[in-house]
Design a protein around this motif. Structure first.
Motif, short mmCIF file in Angstrom:
data_model
loop_
_atom_site.label_atom_id
_atom_site.label_comp_id
_atom_site.label_asym_id
_atom_site.label_seq_id
_atom_site.Cartn_x
_atom_site.Cartn_y
_atom_site.Cartn_z
N ALA A 162 -45.23 43.08 20.31
CA ALA A 162 -44.17 42.81 21.29
C ALA A 162 -43.83 41.33 21.36
O ALA A 162 -42.67 40.96 21.56
N LEU A 163 -44.84 40.46 21.20
CA LEU A 163 -44.60 39.03 21.30
C LEU A 163 -44.16 38.37 19.99
O LEU A 163 -43.72 37.22 20.00
N THR A 164 -44.26 39.10 18.87
CA THR A 164 -43.92 38.47 17.58
C THR A 164 -42.80 39.17 16.82
O THR A 164 -42.25 38.59 15.89
N ASN A 165 -42.46 40.41 17.20
CA ASN A 165 -41.42 41.15 16.46
C ASN A 165 -40.09 40.41 16.40
O ASN A 165 -39.38 40.47 15.40
N TRP A 166 -39.74 39.71 17.48
CA TRP A 166 -38.43 39.05 17.57
C TRP A 166 -38.19 38.06 16.44
O TRP A 166 -37.06 37.83 16.02
N ILE A 167 -39.27 37.46 15.90
CA ILE A 167 -39.10 36.50 14.82
C ILE A 167 -39.59 37.03 13.48
O ILE A 167 -39.05 36.69 12.43
N VAL A 168 -40.61 37.89 13.50
CA VAL A 168 -41.17 38.40 12.25
C VAL A 168 -40.21 39.37 11.56
O VAL A 168 -39.95 39.26 10.35
N LEU A 169 -39.67 40.33 12.31
CA LEU A 169 -38.84 41.37 11.69
C LEU A 169 -37.58 40.82 11.02
O LEU A 169 -37.28 41.21 9.89
N PRO A 170 -36.81 39.91 11.66
CA PRO A 170 -35.64 39.39 10.96
C PRO A 170 -35.98 38.61 9.68
O PRO A 170 -35.28 38.70 8.69
N LEU A 171 -37.09 37.85 9.73
CA LEU A 171 -37.45 37.04 8.57
C LEU A 171 -38.13 37.84 7.46
O LEU A 171 -38.27 37.35 6.35
N ARG A 172 -38.53 39.07 7.77
CA ARG A 172 -39.16 39.91 6.75
C ARG A 172 -38.18 40.26 5.62
O ARG A 172 -38.59 40.56 4.51
N ARG A 173 -36.89 40.20 5.92
CA ARG A 173 -35.88 40.44 4.87
C ARG A 173 -35.88 39.32 3.85
O ARG A 173 -35.56 39.52 2.69
N ILE A 174 -36.25 38.11 4.30
CA ILE A 174 -36.25 36.94 3.42
C ILE A 174 -37.63 36.75 2.78
O ILE A 174 -37.73 36.39 1.61
N ILE A 175 -38.68 36.97 3.56
CA ILE A 175 -40.06 36.78 3.08
C ILE A 175 -40.73 38.15 3.00
O ILE A 175 -41.26 38.64 4.00
N PRO A 176 -40.72 38.79 1.83
CA PRO A 176 -41.30 40.14 1.74
C PRO A 176 -42.83 40.11 1.80
O PRO A 176 -43.46 39.09 1.54
N ALA A 177 -43.40 41.25 2.16
CA ALA A 177 -44.86 41.39 2.20
C ALA A 177 -45.42 41.35 0.79
O ALA A 177 -44.77 41.78 -0.16
N ALA A 178 -46.63 40.83 0.67
CA ALA A 178 -47.33 40.81 -0.62
C ALA A 178 -48.43 41.85 -0.56
O ALA A 178 -49.52 41.58 -0.06
N GLY A 179 -48.13 43.06 -1.00
CA GLY A 179 -49.10 44.16 -0.90
C GLY A 179 -49.32 44.52 0.54
O GLY A 179 -48.39 44.77 1.29
N ARG A 180 -50.59 44.52 0.96
CA ARG A 180 -50.90 44.85 2.36
C ARG A 180 -50.88 43.63 3.27
O ARG A 180 -51.16 43.72 4.45
N PHE A 181 -50.55 42.46 2.71
CA PHE A 181 -50.56 41.23 3.48
C PHE A 181 -49.17 40.94 4.05
O PHE A 181 -48.17 40.95 3.33
N ASP A 182 -49.13 40.68 5.35
CA ASP A 182 -47.89 40.38 6.06
C ASP A 182 -47.57 38.90 5.84
O ASP A 182 -47.87 38.05 6.69
#
Length: 197
Positions: free
Chosen positions: A46-66
């Motif tokens: 809840a405290l991190t989704n606002w910034i993590v989710l939009p940037l996930r399109r630019i910085i993809p996950a590396a395997g199981r690592f966020d």
């Protein structure tokens, strides 16, 4: 003026370190494949989704690592060090490549330090709950976070009188690294930030 500087230093450091801790917790929970159904995990999301989710399109996950959470934690620590330097009376040259490299390295050391604090808290929490409340719903999360560090030691350090002392060994090692290595390393790195003549 000195009181204002101390207050700003306190606020910047504590707010930034809190956010770095949240992002690191998110990173380690995903790396340990912990279920995000637990209230603690929901709080972190809840405290991190606002910034993590939009940037996930630019910085993809590396395997199981966020990767997104880790990069954001690094950026937050980097910005914290810049802000802390900006409120000092010394005229630092922040645009110099050497200064930027030193600040980036200091930010990485900050992540190592915060990660060690998290591991320390998880081990202490796990040890206390194993005695007081072994069926606590937080135990699976703590076990997932601490087992990779405790399991290798358990091969060499047998239980003494039926008590596993590997958490104590890891806690002592963490304290040693934090007090002897990390503290000196931070000072050495930040001394590389160029001061204007």
């Amino acid at each position: 003026m000195l009181t204002l500087h101390k207050a700003l230093n306190f606020l910047i450091r504590n707010i930034a370190e809190f956010f770095v801790l949240l992002l690191l917790v998110r990173f380690y929970l995903q790396a340990a494949r912990v279920s995000f159904r637990h209230p603690l995990a929901h709080f972190v999301l809840a405290l991190t989704n606002w910034i993590v989710l939009p940037l996930r399109r630019i910085i993809p996950a590396a395997g199981r690592f966020d990767t997104t959470s880790f990069v954001l934690a690094l950026v937050c620590a980097f910005l914290m060090h810049i802000l802390l330097l900006l409120i000092t009376p010394w005229p630092f040259i922040l645009t110099s490549p050497l200064s930027l490299a030193a600040l980036l390295l200091a930010a990485f050391v900050e992540l190592v330090k915060m990660s060690l604090y998290l591991l320390f808290a998880a081990i202490i929490g796990q040890a206390l709950m194993s005695w007081l409340s072994p069926i606590n719903p937080l135990m699976p999360i703590l076990n997932a976070l601490t087992t990779p560090f405790l399991r290798p030691l358990r091969r060499f350090i047998p239980p003494i009188g039926g008590i596993d002392i590997t958490p104590l060994v890891v806690v002592l090692l963490i304290q040693l690294v934090l007090n002897v290595l990390i503290g000196q390393l931070e000072i050495l790195i930040l001394q590389r930030v160029l001061i204007a003549a």
